[in-house]
Design a protein around this motif. Structure first.
Motif, PDB file in Angstrom:
ATOM      1  N   MET A  92     -41.595 -23.983   0.758  1.00  0.00           N
ATOM      2  CA  MET A  92     -42.040 -25.199   1.441  1.00  0.00           C
ATOM      3  C   MET A  92     -41.242 -26.353   0.830  1.00  0.00           C
ATOM      4  O   MET A  92     -41.295 -26.567  -0.378  1.00  0.00           O
ATOM      5  CB  MET A  92     -43.539 -25.417   1.214  1.00  0.00           C
ATOM      6  N   PRO A  93     -40.476 -27.098   1.624  1.00  0.00           N
ATOM      7  CA  PRO A  93     -39.601 -28.136   1.062  1.00  0.00           C
ATOM      8  C   PRO A  93     -40.355 -29.233   0.328  1.00  0.00           C
ATOM      9  O   PRO A  93     -41.537 -29.478   0.584  1.00  0.00           O
ATOM     10  CB  PRO A  93     -38.892 -28.710   2.305  1.00  0.00           C
ATOM     11  N   HIS A  94     -39.658 -29.881  -0.578  1.00  0.00           N
ATOM     12  CA  HIS A  94     -40.216 -31.023  -1.296  1.00  0.00           C
ATOM     13  C   HIS A  94     -40.455 -32.176  -0.324  1.00  0.00           C
ATOM     14  O   HIS A  94     -39.829 -32.255   0.741  1.00  0.00           O
ATOM     15  CB  HIS A  94     -39.281 -31.454  -2.413  1.00  0.00           C
ATOM     16  N   TYR A  95     -41.340 -33.074  -0.718  1.00  0.00           N
ATOM     17  CA  TYR A  95     -41.656 -34.258   0.090  1.00  0.00           C
ATOM     18  C   TYR A  95     -41.715 -35.438  -0.862  1.00  0.00           C
ATOM     19  O   TYR A  95     -42.670 -35.599  -1.624  1.00  0.00           O
ATOM     20  CB  TYR A  95     -42.988 -34.058   0.813  1.00  0.00           C
ATOM     21  N   SER A  96     -40.669 -36.262  -0.835  1.00  0.00           N
ATOM     22  CA  SER A  96     -40.503 -37.278  -1.860  1.00  0.00           C
ATOM     23  C   SER A  96     -41.472 -38.445  -1.726  1.00  0.00           C
ATOM     24  O   SER A  96     -41.723 -39.155  -2.706  1.00  0.00           O
ATOM     25  CB  SER A  96     -39.062 -37.799  -1.852  1.00  0.00           C
ATOM     26  N   GLU A  97     -42.048 -38.663  -0.539  1.00  0.00           N
ATOM     27  CA  GLU A  97     -42.912 -39.827  -0.339  1.00  0.00           C
ATOM     28  C   GLU A  97     -44.121 -39.818  -1.273  1.00  0.00           C
ATOM     29  O   GLU A  97     -44.600 -40.874  -1.695  1.00  0.00           O
ATOM     30  CB  GLU A  97     -43.376 -39.892   1.114  1.00  0.00           C
ATOM     31  N   THR A  98     -44.640 -38.629  -1.573  1.00  0.00           N
ATOM     32  CA  THR A  98     -45.755 -38.525  -2.527  1.00  0.00           C
ATOM     33  C   THR A  98     -45.417 -37.563  -3.663  1.00  0.00           C
ATOM     34  O   THR A  98     -46.296 -37.041  -4.326  1.00  0.00           O
ATOM     35  CB  THR A  98     -47.051 -38.072  -1.833  1.00  0.00           C
TER      36      THR A  98
END
Length: 281
Positions: free
Chosen positions: A12-18
């Motif tokens: 599952m790709p990273h999500y930089s917003e949080t």
């Protein structure tokens, strides 16, 4: 759906917003293993919902790469047997004693125990933390363990590094894939972000001994072997040029002299990181 790296490995790709890191799923013939548990109960649930949509063998374990909040806050929600290095367990046992409300987070930032970035991301990912429940890993290892998933084997090895001394990598020899967690990143927790060349070389020697086609990092897109080692070589080269220099201006001058060009923005950041590391010695 989870992104597929091979028939046996997904992420599952990273999500930089949080600051959600990449999470992994390794599928054997009989059961599966999850890499890291997410930065919140919601992150863990989102991941598990995607796993449920797959025709994957049942999950049996979750393996932790290191102790930082964004990799462990979803562990209780996942509910599987958790495996980590013994130092990771010790860190989590301490984290369980802390309060996670806004006032407590702010106080730890003021005291220097926590950094502003993590405090702010925790608040953004989990505005309400009343329900947050931390868990200590169930099983630990000291140096290295192997997990036989039937048809696929995972090697989990403690490698350390300046980002987190307890860092471990997860290597799947059958698929030639390695989950690095955050072990290749800078030290964020002791003042200005920094690298230490000697520590970096030791870390890379541990990583290099494995035959890998694809690397999955915590907060970037997966990289091929060529891409990853091009980055490692460039980073090491910068560290060697900086050497023991504690002056940014002198380090930049040395870089320009050696390479016959001025550093770009990214190179300048890494020069600063190595200078910061030298200043801490």
């Amino acid at each position: 759906m989870l992104k597929q790296l091979t028939n046996k490995v997904y992420y599952m790709p990273h999500y930089s917003e949080t600051d959600r890191p990449a999470l992994g799923l390794i599928c054997g013939d009989n059961f599966s293993v999850i890499v890291d548990s997410g930065n919140s109960p919601a992150h863990a649930r989102d991941f598990l919902e995607l796993v449920d949509k797959m025709d994957a063998p049942p999950v049996k374990f979750v393996v932790l790469t290191h102790w930082h909040w964004d990799h462990i806050f979803g562990m209780d929600t996942m509910g599987y047997v958790a495996i980590s290095h013994e130092a990771t367990k010790n860190k989590l046992a301490y984290l369980k004693t802390l309060q996670w409300n806004d006032a407590s987070l702010d106080a730890r930032v003021e005291s220097g125990e926590e950094i502003e970035f993590c405090r702010d991301m925790i608040k953004r990912e989990m505005p309400n933390r009343d329900y947050l429940k931390l868990k200590v890993p169930d099983l630990t290892f000291t140096y290295k363990i192997e997990i036989d998933l039937s048809g696929v084997t995972c090697v989990v090895e403690h490698v350390g590094g300046v980002h987190a001394q307890d860092s471990s990598i997860i290597y799947i020899p059958d698929e030639k894939i390695m989950f690095l967690g955050d072990c290749i990143y800078q030290d964020f927790y002791s003042g200005e972000w920094s690298y230490d060349l000697e520590e970096l070389v030791i870390l890379l020697d541990k990583i290099k001994k494995y035959e890998v086609d694809m690397y999955v990092t915590g907060h970037q897109n997966p990289k091929t072997r060529e891409e990853m080692w091009s980055f490692f070589d460039d980073l090491t080269n910068i560290g060697e040029i900086v050497d023991k220099e504690v002056s940014l201006n002198k380090a930049v001058a040395r870089f320009t002299e050696v390479l016959k060009e001025s550093p770009n923005e990214e190179q300048l950041e890494y020069i600063q990181n190595f200078v910061n590391g030298n200043q801490k010695k």
